[in-house]
Scaffold this motif. Structure first.
Motif, mmCIF file in Angstrom:
data_model
loop_
_atom_site.group_PDB
_atom_site.id
_atom_site.type_symbol
_atom_site.label_atom_id
_atom_site.label_comp_id
_atom_site.label_asym_id
_atom_site.label_seq_id
_atom_site.Cartn_x
_atom_site.Cartn_y
_atom_site.Cartn_z
ATOM 1 N N LEU A 100 0.832 -1.200 0.000
ATOM 2 C CA LEU A 100 0.000 0.000 0.000
ATOM 3 C C LEU A 100 0.873 1.258 0.000
ATOM 4 O O LEU A 100 0.571 2.234 -0.701
ATOM 5 N N GLY A 101 1.978 1.249 0.749
ATOM 6 C CA GLY A 101 2.900 2.381 0.753
ATOM 7 C C GLY A 101 3.501 2.617 -0.619
ATOM 8 O O GLY A 101 3.615 3.773 -1.069
ATOM 9 N N HIS A 102 3.886 1.544 -1.304
ATOM 10 C CA HIS A 102 4.440 1.678 -2.659
ATOM 11 C C HIS A 102 3.392 2.245 -3.615
ATOM 12 O O HIS A 102 3.704 3.103 -4.456
ATOM 13 N N LEU A 103 2.165 1.775 -3.495
ATOM 14 C CA LEU A 103 1.108 2.293 -4.369
ATOM 15 C C LEU A 103 0.853 3.769 -4.104
ATOM 16 O O LEU A 103 0.661 4.554 -5.055
ATOM 17 N N THR A 147 1.360 6.824 -6.756
ATOM 18 C CA THR A 147 0.293 7.787 -7.023
ATOM 19 C C THR A 147 0.799 9.204 -6.796
ATOM 20 O O THR A 147 0.483 10.118 -7.573
ATOM 21 N N ALA A 148 1.614 9.377 -5.746
ATOM 22 C CA ALA A 148 2.142 10.711 -5.459
ATOM 23 C C ALA A 148 3.105 11.163 -6.548
ATOM 24 O O ALA A 148 3.130 12.336 -6.911
ATOM 25 N N LYS A 149 3.892 10.258 -7.093
ATOM 26 C CA LYS A 149 4.861 10.649 -8.132
ATOM 27 C C LYS A 149 4.199 10.853 -9.483
ATOM 28 O O LYS A 149 4.480 11.818 -10.190
ATOM 29 N N TYR A 150 3.333 9.936 -9.865
ATOM 30 C CA TYR A 150 2.784 9.950 -11.215
ATOM 31 C C TYR A 150 1.396 10.569 -11.302
ATOM 32 O O TYR A 150 0.873 10.753 -12.385
ATOM 33 N N GLY A 160 -0.112 16.684 -10.029
ATOM 34 C CA GLY A 160 0.616 17.463 -9.040
ATOM 35 C C GLY A 160 1.819 16.738 -8.493
ATOM 36 O O GLY A 160 2.485 17.226 -7.590
ATOM 37 N N GLY A 161 2.141 15.560 -9.028
ATOM 38 C CA GLY A 161 3.259 14.777 -8.534
ATOM 39 C C GLY A 161 4.564 15.180 -9.194
ATOM 40 O O GLY A 161 4.658 16.182 -9.920
ATOM 41 N N GLU A 162 5.588 14.393 -8.935
ATOM 42 C CA GLU A 162 6.932 14.692 -9.442
ATOM 43 C C GLU A 162 7.002 14.642 -10.961
ATOM 44 O O GLU A 162 7.651 15.482 -11.597
#
Length: 125
Positions: free
Chosen positions: A88-91, A95-98, A101-103
């Motif tokens: 879940l942390g990896h997902l 989501t935060a990167k891709y 508003g992500g990286e």
């Protein structure tokens, strides 16, 4: 009157027979009860010795096995929980990167594309 006398004699004989039968039944019942008690006491020494200690040890062993199995299942569930939390942390990281508003897809990038598309539409017209 003679008939009444015969009936009374017959009744008396029947009562005597019933008294004799009941006394035989009582003797037989007490005799058979005594014989059963004697047979029971004769076979007491033939029975296998009953050991509470062995039953207690068997119960403790069975209980220990069950407890060990439960602890192993709990450990497996804990490992699976940890694995699912990592996944879940990896997902969430992906989501935060891709995600928007992500990286790899910043907010300004979306505006730039919108502006470029608008400029391209003006150039093609």
């Amino acid at each position: 009157m003679e008939l009444l006398g015969k009936l009374q004699m017959y009744n008396a004989k029947q009562r005597e027979l019933l008294d004799v039968l009941s006394s035989y039944w009582r003797k037989d019942a007490t005799g058979s009860k005594g014989k059963q008690q004697e047979r029971g006491s004769d076979t007491d020494h033939e029975q296998l010795p009953f050991s509470f200690q062995s039953l207690r040890e068997d119960f403790i062993n069975a209980l220990t096995k069950e407890a060990r199995m439960i602890v192993e299942e709990i450990a497996k569930l804990g490992e699976e929980r940890c694995r699912l939390q990592q996944e879940l942390g990896h997902l969430m990281m992906m989501t935060a990167k891709y995600g928007p508003g992500g990286e790899f897809e910043p907010d300004w990038f979306v505006l730039k594309l919108q502006c470029c598309n608008h400029v391209d539409k003006l150039n093609h017209s």
